[in-house]
Every structure is written in structure tokens, then in C-alpha cells.
Design a protein around this motif. Structure first.
Motif, PDB file in Angstrom:
ATOM      1  N   LEU A 118     -30.244 -17.622 -19.106  1.00 14.47           N
ATOM      2  CA  LEU A 118     -29.352 -18.756 -18.904  1.00 14.47           C
ATOM      3  C   LEU A 118     -28.863 -19.294 -20.247  1.00 14.47           C
ATOM      4  N   GLU A 119     -29.766 -19.479 -21.177  1.00 12.46           N
ATOM      5  CA  GLU A 119     -29.369 -19.984 -22.491  1.00 12.46           C
ATOM      6  C   GLU A 119     -28.420 -18.999 -23.177  1.00 12.46           C
ATOM      7  N   GLN A 120     -28.697 -17.720 -23.034  1.00 14.76           N
ATOM      8  CA  GLN A 120     -27.868 -16.697 -23.667  1.00 14.76           C
ATOM      9  C   GLN A 120     -26.458 -16.675 -23.080  1.00 14.76           C
ATOM     10  N   VAL A 121     -26.353 -16.691 -21.761  1.00 17.73           N
ATOM     11  CA  VAL A 121     -25.030 -16.585 -21.137  1.00 17.73           C
ATOM     12  C   VAL A 121     -24.234 -17.877 -21.314  1.00 17.73           C
ATOM     13  N   MET A 122     -24.893 -19.014 -21.336  1.00 15.29           N
ATOM     14  CA  MET A 122     -24.175 -20.258 -21.589  1.00 15.29           C
ATOM     15  C   MET A 122     -23.621 -20.283 -23.005  1.00 15.29           C
ATOM     16  N   ASP A 123     -24.378 -19.750 -23.933  1.00 10.71           N
ATOM     17  CA  ASP A 123     -23.897 -19.658 -25.313  1.00 10.71           C
ATOM     18  C   ASP A 123     -22.701 -18.716 -25.401  1.00 10.71           C
ATOM     19  N   ARG A 124     -22.768 -17.590 -24.712  1.00 14.14           N
ATOM     20  CA  ARG A 124     -21.670 -16.626 -24.745  1.00 14.14           C
ATOM     21  C   ARG A 124     -20.410 -17.181 -24.085  1.00 14.14           C
ATOM     22  N   ALA A 125     -20.583 -18.043 -23.082  1.00 14.13           N
ATOM     23  CA  ALA A 125     -19.438 -18.662 -22.417  1.00 14.13           C
ATOM     24  C   ALA A 125     -18.918 -19.870 -23.186  1.00 14.13           C
ATOM     25  N   GLY A 126     -19.673 -20.314 -24.186  1.00 15.57           N
ATOM     26  CA  GLY A 126     -19.288 -21.513 -24.918  1.00 15.57           C
ATOM     27  C   GLY A 126     -19.286 -22.759 -24.045  1.00 15.57           C
ATOM     28  N   ALA A 127     -20.219 -22.827 -23.118  1.00 16.26           N
ATOM     29  CA  ALA A 127     -20.285 -23.961 -22.193  1.00 16.26           C
ATOM     30  C   ALA A 127     -20.498 -25.266 -22.957  1.00 16.26           C
ATOM     31  N   SER A 128     -19.744 -26.281 -22.575  1.00 19.28           N
ATOM     32  CA  SER A 128     -19.811 -27.567 -23.274  1.00 19.28           C
ATOM     33  C   SER A 128     -19.742 -28.706 -22.265  1.00 19.28           C
ATOM     34  N   PRO A 129     -19.987 -29.954 -22.730  1.00 21.30           N
ATOM     35  CA  PRO A 129     -19.891 -31.102 -21.818  1.00 21.30           C
ATOM     36  C   PRO A 129     -18.496 -31.287 -21.226  1.00 21.30           C
ATOM     37  N   ARG A 130     -17.500 -30.623 -21.765  1.00 23.01           N
ATOM     38  CA  ARG A 130     -16.147 -30.721 -21.209  1.00 23.01           C
ATOM     39  C   ARG A 130     -15.991 -29.881 -19.945  1.00 23.01           C
ATOM     40  N   ASP A 131     -16.916 -28.943 -19.719  1.00 24.91           N
ATOM     41  CA  ASP A 131     -16.847 -28.046 -18.570  1.00 24.91           C
ATOM     42  C   ASP A 131     -17.600 -28.635 -17.383  1.00 24.91           C
ATOM     43  N   HIS A 132     -17.162 -28.261 -16.188  1.00 23.58           N
ATOM     44  CA  HIS A 132     -17.919 -28.563 -14.974  1.00 23.58           C
ATOM     45  C   HIS A 132     -18.743 -27.320 -14.646  1.00 23.58           C
ATOM     46  N   LEU A 133     -20.051 -27.455 -14.681  1.00 21.88           N
ATOM     47  CA  LEU A 133     -20.969 -26.338 -14.441  1.00 21.88           C
ATOM     48  C   LEU A 133     -21.484 -26.419 -13.013  1.00 21.88           C
ATOM     49  N   ILE A 134     -21.225 -25.383 -12.232  1.00 26.60           N
ATOM     50  CA  ILE A 134     -21.678 -25.340 -10.845  1.00 26.60           C
ATOM     51  C   ILE A 134     -22.739 -24.248 -10.723  1.00 26.60           C
ATOM     52  N   PHE A 135     -23.948 -24.670 -10.413  1.00 25.61           N
ATOM     53  CA  PHE A 135     -25.075 -23.749 -10.284  1.00 25.61           C
ATOM     54  C   PHE A 135     -25.285 -23.429  -8.804  1.00 25.61           C
ATOM     55  N   LEU A 136     -25.330 -22.141  -8.478  1.00 24.33           N
ATOM     56  CA  LEU A 136     -25.354 -21.703  -7.086  1.00 24.33           C
ATOM     57  C   LEU A 136     -26.748 -21.668  -6.456  1.00 24.33           C
ATOM     58  N   GLY A 137     -27.770 -22.093  -7.192  1.00 24.96           N
ATOM     59  CA  GLY A 137     -29.103 -22.160  -6.598  1.00 24.96           C
ATOM     60  C   GLY A 137     -29.999 -20.994  -6.962  1.00 24.96           C
ATOM     61  N   ASP A 138     -31.229 -21.028  -6.425  1.00 24.40           N
ATOM     62  CA  ASP A 138     -32.298 -20.081  -6.771  1.00 24.40           C
ATOM     63  C   ASP A 138     -32.616 -20.170  -8.260  1.00 24.40           C
ATOM     64  N   TYR A 139     -33.181 -21.303  -8.631  1.00 27.84           N
ATOM     65  CA  TYR A 139     -33.540 -21.558 -10.021  1.00 27.84           C
ATOM     66  C   TYR A 139     -34.911 -20.989 -10.359  1.00 27.84           C
ATOM     67  N   VAL A 140     -35.706 -20.695  -9.348  1.00 24.95           N
ATOM     68  CA  VAL A 140     -37.101 -20.265  -9.552  1.00 24.95           C
ATOM     69  C   VAL A 140     -37.354 -18.951  -8.803  1.00 24.95           C
ATOM     70  N   ASP A 141     -38.572 -18.454  -8.964  1.00 29.73           N
ATOM     71  CA  ASP A 141     -39.071 -17.254  -8.269  1.00 29.73           C
ATOM     72  C   ASP A 141     -38.494 -15.970  -8.880  1.00 29.73           C
ATOM     73  N   GLY A 142     -39.253 -15.408  -9.778  1.00 30.17           N
ATOM     74  CA  GLY A 142     -38.850 -14.156 -10.412  1.00 30.17           C
ATOM     75  C   GLY A 142     -39.497 -14.024 -11.773  1.00 30.17           C
ATOM     76  N   TRP A 143     -38.845 -14.580 -12.787  1.00 25.20           N
ATOM     77  CA  TRP A 143     -39.368 -14.515 -14.143  1.00 25.20           C
ATOM     78  C   TRP A 143     -40.281 -15.704 -14.405  1.00 25.20           C
ATOM     79  N   SER A 144     -40.957 -15.688 -15.556  1.00 25.41           N
ATOM     80  CA  SER A 144     -42.110 -16.568 -15.765  1.00 25.41           C
ATOM     81  C   SER A 144     -41.759 -18.002 -16.131  1.00 25.41           C
ATOM     82  N   GLU A 145     -40.472 -18.318 -16.354  1.00 27.72           N
ATOM     83  CA  GLU A 145     -40.127 -19.647 -16.860  1.00 27.72           C
ATOM     84  C   GLU A 145     -39.513 -20.546 -15.784  1.00 27.72           C
ATOM     85  N   ALA A 146     -40.157 -20.609 -14.631  1.00 23.98           N
ATOM     86  CA  ALA A 146     -39.659 -21.461 -13.554  1.00 23.98           C
ATOM     87  C   ALA A 146     -39.642 -22.928 -13.977  1.00 23.98           C
TER      88      ALA A 146
END
Length: 243
Positions: free
Chosen positions: A16-44
Motif C-alpha cells: 500500500l505504501e509503495q503503490v501510493m507513493d508511485r501514484a503520488g497520492a496526496s491530500p488533494r486526491d479522494h482515495l476510495i478503498f474497496l475493502g478487505d484491509y486484513v487477512d493475508g499478510w502479517s501487517e493487519a
């Protein structure tokens, strides 16, 4: 302002941190998260902590995924859920074992405030999974459909992707919206690793829980940014690949 849609994260904060950096996400953008934030990798826990902080500094819409509800139910009831454990819950439980009670309470508020769907001013619909009512989401009978349904994507895939809305075969439930953005069903199941369009439905789940990357798409330009394959960011872990 851009509207950026983020696919299923499944505890992959590094992605998530990597792709947000690559997209240049900023407070000017509206970020819509589609869900499933947990269950899989170790950093839930770390992922949800990050999202809570992000919501304080950015314009964010957090949608509810089925795995988020499963995690919330576990936090509420503290009951063993063997099937959930087999589908990513085990790593989430391990992550929460290191969290204090204050963190768990903050997370419960986050999970309880997740939205079932979001409809923007451009008549674009965003939700985790799908809906079934021919009249649209406002008429859906069961809220769980919003984060469990797979029939919407299956229906869209069964049609010519360029079928015009004037065609009698065009699904009535989709006629209500300019576009629909979903996650839930990885596009890796059809051999793809980038967001896919079928009629007016865009699927942004690119298999981050398994062997794919995490993706962001700009709803206007359709530009896509992706992390490295998430498994490569978590050496020694399996994510949900053991399933």
C-alpha cells in the motif's frame, strides 16, 4: 482533484505504501478503498493503523469488505472461526496478539464505520463486491450482499465487454450507474494482473492476497499504478497462497 480507487490490501501495508507513493497520492486526491484491509499478510494491525491516520489527513472513503466484517466479528466475540482462519484470518489473529486493548477499540470503531457503498457526483458506484436488486443499491434486501456477492462480476464477465447500454441484454441493475468499481474477486482467476473492465464494471482486485500486486486506478484517466507483487515484499510469508 483525482479520484483514486485502491483494491483489496489484505494486510499488505508495504504494498500500500509503495503503490501510493508511485501514484503520488496526496491530500488533494479522494482515495476510495474497496475493502478487505486484513487477512493475508502479517501487517493487519499496522495496515488499519495506517488507514486510520490517513483518514485524518486525506479525503478517504473506506468501504466494507467481507474479511473486515469477519475480523470485526472475531474481535467482538473472541470465538474460534476455523474457516476464517483458513482464509487469512490466522495471520490477522497473530497480528492482533501484539495489539493492546486501546488499539483494538480504535479498530472496532473503524470497522463499524465502514460504508457499504459510495455513489459519487458522477454517478459512479463503488462497493466491495456487488448487489443484486434490479432497481439498484438503494433497494438491496440484504446488506451482506454488498461485500459477499460474486454474481455481479460473473454477470459482467459473461457479456461482450463493449455491449452498448441500449442493447436489451444489458443488465438492468447496471443501467443505473455510469460505472461500478469493485474488488472481492481477484482478476488473477481469469489470468489477469491489472484492473479489468467488463461492460461498465471495473474490478480492481488484482490478487494482492495471493501472487498479484496491489493496484490503484484513476477513475477519470484510467491510469493504473501497481506495487511489486505483494509476496515479494513479504519474504518467508504465504499470504493466502496456502489456500
Amino acid at each position: 482533484m483525482r479520484t483514486l480507487v485502491i483494491g483489496d490490501i489484505h494486510g499488505g501495508l508495504r504494498a500500500l505504501e509503495q503503490v501510493m507513493d508511485r501514484a503520488g497520492a496526496s491530500p488533494r486526491d479522494h482515495l476510495i478503498f474497496l475493502g478487505d484491509y486484513v487477512d493475508g499478510w502479517s501487517e493487519a494491525v499496522e495496515t488499519v493503523n495506517f488507514l486510520i491516520r490517513l483518514g485524518n489527513t486525506h479525503q478517504c472513503t473506506f468501504l466494507k469488505g467481507n474479511h473486515d466484517e469477519l475480523c470485526m466479528d472475531w474481535l467482538l466475540e473472541a470465538k474460534d472461526r476455523p474457516l476464517w482462519f483458513q482464509h487469512g484470518g490466522k495471520t490477522t489473529v497473530a497480528s492482533y496478539a501484539k495489539a493492546d486493548s486501546a488499539t483494538k477499540k480504535r479498530h472496532m470503531v473503524f470497522y463499524q464505520n465502514l460504508e457499504n457503498y459510495y455513489l459519487d457526483e458522477g454517478n459512479r458506484l463503488f462497493l466491495h463486491a456487488g448487489f443484486t436488486n434490479l432497481k439498484g443499491v438503494a433497494y438491496e434486501y440484504f446488506s451482506k450482499t454488498f461485500y459477499w456477492d460474486r454474481t455481479l462480476w460473473e454477470l459482467a464477465l459473461s457479456l461482450d465487454p463493449d455491449l452498448p447500454k441500449t442493447d436489451a441484454r444489458y443488465p438492468k441493475r447496471l443501467l443505473h450507474y455510469k460505472e461500478v468499481y469493485i474488488g472481492h474477486t481477484p482478476v488473477t482467476r481469469i489470468g489477469k494482473t491489472t484492473p479489468q473492465r467488463a461492460v461498465n464494471v471495473w474490478n480492481v482486485d488484482t490478487g494482492a492476497a495471493f501472487k498479484g500486486p496491489l493496484s490503484i486506478i484513476d477513475v477519470e484517466s484510467k491510469e493504473v499504478w501497481q506495487s511489486d507483487p505483494v509476496f515479494s515484499l513479504y519474504p518467508g510469508e504465504n499470504g493466502r497462497n496456502q489456500n
